[in-house]
Design an enzyme around this catalytic site. Structure first.
Site, PDB file in Angstrom:
ATOM      1  N   THR A   1     -46.908 -92.423   6.880  1.00 19.69           N
ATOM      2  CA  THR A   1     -46.930 -93.583   7.755  1.00 19.69           C
ATOM      3  C   THR A   1     -47.284 -93.152   9.175  1.00 19.69           C
ATOM      4  O   THR A   1     -46.669 -92.237   9.713  1.00 19.69           O
ATOM      5  CB  THR A   1     -45.529 -94.246   7.727  1.00 19.69           C
ATOM      6  OG1 THR A   1     -45.323 -94.736   6.408  1.00 19.69           O
ATOM      7  CG2 THR A   1     -45.397 -95.358   8.738  1.00 19.69           C
TER       8      THR A   1
ATOM      9  N   GLN B   1     -50.781 -95.897  -1.597  1.00 18.13           N
ATOM     10  CA  GLN B   1     -49.352 -95.854  -1.904  1.00 18.13           C
ATOM     11  C   GLN B   1     -48.752 -97.254  -1.767  1.00 18.13           C
ATOM     12  O   GLN B   1     -48.747 -97.846  -0.685  1.00 18.13           O
ATOM     13  CB  GLN B   1     -48.602 -94.874  -0.995  1.00 18.13           C
ATOM     14  CG  GLN B   1     -47.170 -94.670  -1.503  1.00 18.13           C
ATOM     15  CD  GLN B   1     -46.311 -93.794  -0.633  1.00 18.13           C
ATOM     16  OE1 GLN B   1     -46.233 -93.998   0.578  1.00 18.13           O
ATOM     17  NE2 GLN B   1     -45.633 -92.829  -1.232  1.00 18.13           N
TER      18      GLN B   1
ATOM     19  N   ALA C   1     -39.740 -93.171  -3.966  1.00 19.00           N
ATOM     20  CA  ALA C   1     -39.017 -92.080  -3.295  1.00 19.00           C
ATOM     21  C   ALA C   1     -38.386 -92.562  -1.992  1.00 19.00           C
ATOM     22  O   ALA C   1     -38.540 -93.715  -1.580  1.00 19.00           O
ATOM     23  CB  ALA C   1     -40.001 -90.942  -2.991  1.00 19.00           C
TER      24      ALA C   1
ATOM     25  N   TYR D   1     -36.507 -96.322  -0.504  1.00 15.32           N
ATOM     26  CA  TYR D   1     -37.029 -97.689  -0.378  1.00 15.32           C
ATOM     27  C   TYR D   1     -36.733 -98.482  -1.667  1.00 15.32           C
ATOM     28  O   TYR D   1     -36.016 -97.975  -2.537  1.00 15.32           O
ATOM     29  CB  TYR D   1     -38.510 -97.630   0.005  1.00 15.32           C
ATOM     30  CG  TYR D   1     -38.680 -96.870   1.303  1.00 15.32           C
ATOM     31  CD1 TYR D   1     -38.223 -97.416   2.516  1.00 15.32           C
ATOM     32  CD2 TYR D   1     -39.179 -95.573   1.326  1.00 15.32           C
ATOM     33  CE1 TYR D   1     -38.307 -96.702   3.700  1.00 15.32           C
ATOM     34  CE2 TYR D   1     -39.268 -94.856   2.512  1.00 15.32           C
ATOM     35  CZ  TYR D   1     -38.831 -95.429   3.695  1.00 15.32           C
ATOM     36  OH  TYR D   1     -38.889 -94.713   4.874  1.00 15.32           O
TER      37      TYR D   1
ATOM     38  N   GLY E   1     -42.738 -78.709   2.522  1.00 20.58           N
ATOM     39  CA  GLY E   1     -42.656 -77.484   3.296  1.00 20.58           C
ATOM     40  C   GLY E   1     -43.574 -76.363   2.854  1.00 20.58           C
ATOM     41  O   GLY E   1     -43.307 -75.201   3.153  1.00 20.58           O
TER      42      GLY E   1
END
Ligand SMILES: Cc1cc2nc3c(=O)[nH]c(=O)nc-3n(C[C@H](O)[C@H](O)[C@H](O)COP(=O)(O)O)c2cc1C
Length: 375
Positions: A29, A102, A180, A183, A306
């Site tokens: 986002t 998405q 995920a 939401y 990561g």
């Protein structure tokens, strides 16, 4: 675990597509859509710059006005938005890239100021998250959402189906169901947010039903092989918790695996812990639950959280995953695949320009080669 000669640049098939590399741009986002949640040529430029990814997943795009959780975010529920996205998909395709949309519904991670008619946000059950929402009028504390009535669940599933149709019109290559990060679909999955006593609540077998209904609706439009699903087991972001996450997510993945989806994307990063998020060392294979999910899922698997060139190479050669998705490194490195291939230094991102604004911190990050400054 077996070793294999696979690295980020070993081509791979995903659904009907042949990807030139295993680098996925993770959904992010950026709150820079135009009025009415309509994507613009600025958004097109941002995605076009990153088209060397094997696959781009767009930022979360709401399937309805009720699904809005953040200001200035794009939607995928009307003709104008589909037209705006068409500029984006054309730009990515012109560079040989592939892009999935998405599909997003914020559920309780919203406030009346972001909802139509200032209504209460909806959720499986009236359980308030902690924290505050960013609105155009300032920060607002999250409140208790209104529980969806039984018939409204069907309407929410229908919103995902309609959004899938708009995604076809918009020229996407596929869609990803965002289940995920706390939401609406995740709120149905996890016991901390789902206290329903109807067919959508109770044991994991019932709590996964909303996600399965959405997948049924979306694959009805796209075919299973152009639909992915994104989950984040054990991520406490957005006040999420489950009484038995291992049982929940293994139940979900066992049910999803036979559907023949394009992929399962599992984010392992703890978005709620700023330290972990910054250090970004919470990689796949370190988490017991995802170890089991990896074994249960008989399809293309994407890991996230990561990664850098070295940890991504290790996780691919160990056959742990099929693809690796990169989030933050893609924000500040539009030519990330080239940098990963050559071992070049990465440009650090500027946290102040993550959300909202214009070109700064969005389309003005440098390309490595001046000869190839990108679009
Ligand atoms: C600015 C920003 C926005 C994000 N927005 C989304 C989103 O819209 N949908 C989503 O599923 N994840 C979102 N995420 C999570 C990322 O997709 C990714 O899981 C996370 O950044 C960890 O990957 P990384 O360590 O490679 O950055 C966002 C992350 C960042 C930094």
């Amino acid at each position: 675990m077996k070793e294999r000669k696979t690295d980020l640049f070993t081509p791979v098939s995903l659904g009907p597509y042949e990807l030139p590399n295993r680098i996925v741009m993770s959904p992010m986002t950026r709150s820079r859509a135009g009025d009415g949640g309509v994507p613009t040529s600025l958004n097109a430029r941002y995605y076009e710059q990153r088209a060397a990814a094997g696959l781009i997943i767009t930022e979360a795009s709401q399937v309805s006005l009720q699904g809005v959780g953040y200001p200035f975010t794009p939607g995928i529920h009307n003709d104008d938005q589909a037209d705006g996205w068409k500029i984006v998909t054309n730009a990515v395709h012109s560079r040989g890239g592939r892009i999935f949309c998405q599909l997003f519904h914020a559920g309780r991670i919203s406030v009346p100021a972001l909802q139509p008619e200032d209504e209460l946000p909806v959720a499986p059950s009236p359980v308030a998250p902690e924290g505050e929402a960013w609105t155009p009028g300032g920060m607002v504390t999250y409140g208790t959402p209104r529980a969806l009535e039984r018939g409204e669940i069907d309407m929410a599933v229908e919103a995902f189906r309609r959004a899938s149709e708009f995604a076809v019109v918009a020229g996407f290559d596929g869609v990803e169901v965002h289940a995920a990060n706390g939401y609406l679909p995740d709120q149905f999955l996890q016991s901390g947010t789902n206290q329903r006593e109807d067919g959508y609540g109770g044991p994991p077998e019932k709590r996964i039903r909303f996600v399965l209904d959405i997948l049924g609706a979306v694959t009805g439009v796209w075919g299973a092989d152009r639909v992915g699903i994104h989950i984040s087991p054990g991520n406490p972001f957005n006040s999420m918790r489950d009484s038995d996450p291992e049982r929940l997510f293994t139940t979900l993945v066992e049910a999803v695996s036979p559907l023949g989806l394009a992929y399962l994307s599992v984010s392992e990063i703890d978005l709620a812990d700023p330290g972990t998020f910054k250090e970004a060392n919470y990689n796949a294979g370190l988490n017991e639950i995802t170890g089991k999910l990896r074994q249960l899922f008989r399809g293309t698997y994407i890991t996230n959280g990561g990664y850098d060139a070295s940890s991504a190479g290790a996780v691919l050669s160990s056959a742990w995953t099929d693809l690796v998705s990169f989030g933050r490194p893609f924000i500040s490195n539009p030519d990330l695949p080239e940098r990963l291939r050559t071992g070049a230094a990465l440009t650090p991102l500027d946290p102040a320009t993550l959300y909202g604004g214009g070109e700064k911190g969005y389309t003005d990050y440098p390309f490595m080669s001046e000869k190839n400054p990108g679009p």
